[in-house]
Design an enzyme around this catalytic site. Sequence first.
Site, mmCIF file in Angstrom:
data_model
loop_
_atom_site.group_PDB
_atom_site.id
_atom_site.type_symbol
_atom_site.label_atom_id
_atom_site.label_comp_id
_atom_site.label_asym_id
_atom_site.label_seq_id
_atom_site.Cartn_x
_atom_site.Cartn_y
_atom_site.Cartn_z
ATOM 1 N N GLU A 156 72.657 -48.017 -34.884
ATOM 2 C CA GLU A 156 73.500 -49.342 -35.185
ATOM 3 C C GLU A 156 72.517 -50.073 -36.520
ATOM 4 O OE1 GLU A 156 73.650 -50.671 -31.253
ATOM 5 O OE2 GLU A 156 75.691 -50.980 -31.564
ATOM 6 N N GLY A 200 71.081 -48.703 -30.412
ATOM 7 C CA GLY A 200 70.489 -49.627 -31.509
ATOM 8 C C GLY A 200 69.916 -49.082 -32.673
ATOM 9 N N GLU A 202 74.466 -45.136 -25.187
ATOM 10 C CA GLU A 202 74.721 -46.122 -24.199
ATOM 11 C C GLU A 202 75.742 -46.017 -23.079
ATOM 12 O OE1 GLU A 202 74.954 -46.666 -27.511
ATOM 13 O OE2 GLU A 202 74.112 -48.321 -28.405
ATOM 14 N N ALA A 236 67.720 -49.897 -28.514
ATOM 15 C CA ALA A 236 67.150 -50.926 -27.885
ATOM 16 C C ALA A 236 66.157 -50.636 -26.833
ATOM 17 C CB ALA A 236 68.198 -51.980 -27.465
HETATM 18 N N1 CO8 Z 1 63.736 -47.663 -24.791
HETATM 19 C C1 CO8 Z 1 62.535 -47.652 -24.240
HETATM 20 N N2 CO8 Z 1 61.648 -46.690 -24.078
HETATM 21 C C2 CO8 Z 1 62.013 -45.542 -24.598
HETATM 22 C C3 CO8 Z 1 63.475 -45.456 -25.409
HETATM 23 C C4 CO8 Z 1 64.213 -46.690 -25.323
HETATM 24 N N3 CO8 Z 1 65.249 -46.513 -26.028
HETATM 25 N N4 CO8 Z 1 63.573 -44.266 -25.754
HETATM 26 C C5 CO8 Z 1 62.499 -43.790 -25.552
HETATM 27 N N5 CO8 Z 1 61.396 -44.261 -25.004
HETATM 28 C C6 CO8 Z 1 60.151 -43.966 -24.419
HETATM 29 C C7 CO8 Z 1 60.302 -43.327 -23.242
HETATM 30 O O1 CO8 Z 1 60.258 -43.940 -22.206
HETATM 31 C C8 CO8 Z 1 58.856 -42.435 -23.326
HETATM 32 O O2 CO8 Z 1 57.915 -43.474 -22.807
HETATM 33 P P1 CO8 Z 1 56.628 -42.873 -21.806
HETATM 34 O O3 CO8 Z 1 56.096 -41.863 -22.616
HETATM 35 O O4 CO8 Z 1 56.026 -44.173 -21.287
HETATM 36 O O5 CO8 Z 1 57.605 -42.246 -20.707
HETATM 37 C C9 CO8 Z 1 58.791 -42.130 -24.726
HETATM 38 O O6 CO8 Z 1 59.580 -43.207 -25.427
HETATM 39 C C10 CO8 Z 1 58.820 -40.910 -25.257
HETATM 40 O O7 CO8 Z 1 60.373 -40.704 -24.702
HETATM 41 P P2 CO8 Z 1 60.706 -39.318 -24.082
HETATM 42 O O8 CO8 Z 1 59.517 -38.924 -23.366
HETATM 43 O O9 CO8 Z 1 61.995 -39.502 -23.284
HETATM 44 O O10 CO8 Z 1 61.020 -38.220 -25.134
HETATM 45 P P3 CO8 Z 1 61.736 -36.974 -25.386
HETATM 46 O O11 CO8 Z 1 61.275 -36.370 -26.744
HETATM 47 O O12 CO8 Z 1 61.919 -36.174 -24.316
HETATM 48 O O13 CO8 Z 1 63.292 -37.491 -25.510
HETATM 49 C C11 CO8 Z 1 65.049 -39.000 -26.532
HETATM 50 C C12 CO8 Z 1 63.620 -38.299 -26.744
HETATM 51 C C13 CO8 Z 1 66.168 -38.092 -26.234
HETATM 52 C C14 CO8 Z 1 65.218 -39.989 -27.651
HETATM 53 C C15 CO8 Z 1 64.810 -39.974 -24.946
HETATM 54 O O14 CO8 Z 1 63.600 -40.845 -25.105
HETATM 55 C C16 CO8 Z 1 65.972 -40.967 -24.901
HETATM 56 O O15 CO8 Z 1 66.951 -40.465 -24.345
HETATM 57 N N6 CO8 Z 1 65.761 -42.161 -25.190
HETATM 58 C C17 CO8 Z 1 66.754 -43.237 -24.783
HETATM 59 C C18 CO8 Z 1 67.834 -43.116 -25.816
HETATM 60 C C19 CO8 Z 1 68.961 -44.050 -25.417
HETATM 61 O O16 CO8 Z 1 69.545 -44.375 -24.630
HETATM 62 N N7 CO8 Z 1 69.037 -44.976 -26.514
HETATM 63 C C20 CO8 Z 1 70.041 -46.246 -26.303
HETATM 64 C C21 CO8 Z 1 69.385 -47.573 -25.689
HETATM 65 S S1 CO8 Z 1 70.497 -48.644 -25.327
HETATM 66 C C22 CO8 Z 1 70.859 -49.403 -26.634
HETATM 67 O O17 CO8 Z 1 70.242 -48.869 -27.769
HETATM 68 C C23 CO8 Z 1 71.710 -50.312 -26.824
HETATM 69 C C24 CO8 Z 1 71.995 -51.241 -28.123
HETATM 70 C C25 CO8 Z 1 72.359 -52.621 -27.903
HETATM 71 C C26 CO8 Z 1 71.895 -53.324 -29.152
HETATM 72 C C27 CO8 Z 1 72.182 -54.579 -29.003
HETATM 73 C C28 CO8 Z 1 71.381 -55.375 -29.810
HETATM 74 C C29 CO8 Z 1 72.090 -56.380 -30.913
#
Ligand code: CO8
Length: 262
Positions: free
Chosen positions: A116, A113, A136, A69
């Site tokens: 999921e 998400g 998360e 998400a």
């Molecule tokens: N949300 C928003 N932006 C994101 C997300 C995300 N989940 N993941 C990545 N991005 C963005 C980064 O902020 C970055 O943006 P920018 O270039 O502007 O800084 C861009 O994507 C590229 O990401 P990275 O530079 O971090 O790329 P890396 O290759 O270094 O890392 C990762 C990749 C490991 C995937 C890293 O981006 C990461 O850890 N992302 C977050 C993963 C995460 O925590 N996901 C869980 C989110 S919470 C959730 O999903 C709750 C679900 C609830 C669902 C409810 C609905 C029913």
Amino acid sequence: MSETSTPELIQVRTEGRVGIVTLNRPKQLNALNDQLMNELGAALKAFDADDGIGCMIITGSEKAFAAGADIGAMATYSFADVYKGDYITRNWETIRSIRKPIIAAVSGFALGGGCELAMMCDFIIAADNAKFGQPEIKLGIIPGAGGTQRLPRAVGKAKAMDLALTGRMMDASEAERSGLVSRVVPLDKLMDEALGAALQISQFSQMAVMAAKECVNRAYEGTLADGVMFERRLFHALFATEDQKEGMDAFVNKRAANFKHA
Ligand code: CO8
């Protein structure tokens, strides 16, 4: 977007009787926001209502199926926003209402998400670079779209606890070993494999396919006794379809079956 306007964060196309949705927010690794989920729901509903479509695929980019998400969008939400306003979760239920099969074709990250969403699909075909996880816990929250419920059903309590409590990622081969994904293929073969499966499914009797999906979901969600009875009733009901006559006549007469689909 409204249900009739052109989607901006997904791409929609068809291949024969298969409807394909590609999540398309590459700069954010397909982070799932309200707009994207609304567009996805509308596209799936349209395919579900279309007699020309028998199976669907949801896929992302090579780097990310979906990295979760949208954290930026969620960061300032209050309890009242998410509980009373039902922010984040409100538009996810559409996927559960889709009656035709949906295959998740996953390459790259399927996190939070994103994992999921993949688990809401009927089965997952993964590229060898896929990474699954429920990170998360690292954000001070827990999964909110079924992760704590579907993951243990798919991979068992031990691995689900491990993933939900540590937030670590699981690679494609661990995901296949533990039963989360049905097939792992080289990255460059992912869409061929998913499309091959989807085209095959889409040629079968639509009613038999829908009945099979309903029955397997019953196993996933209910008791064995209820599930066996539910299966028996739908098994009997399929003998009322022309497709059952066609399928069996084709076998007996050593010819290809020509199902009606509609
Ligand atoms: N949300 C928003 N932006 C994101 C997300 C995300 N989940 N993941 C990545 N991005 C963005 C980064 O902020 C970055 O943006 P920018 O270039 O502007 O800084 C861009 O994507 C590229 O990401 P990275 O530079 O971090 O790329 P890396 O290759 O270094 O890392 C990762 C990749 C490991 C995937 C890293 O981006 C990461 O850890 N992302 C977050 C993963 C995460 O925590 N996901 C869980 C989110 S919470 C959730 O999903 C709750 C679900 C609830 C669902 C409810 C609905 C029913």
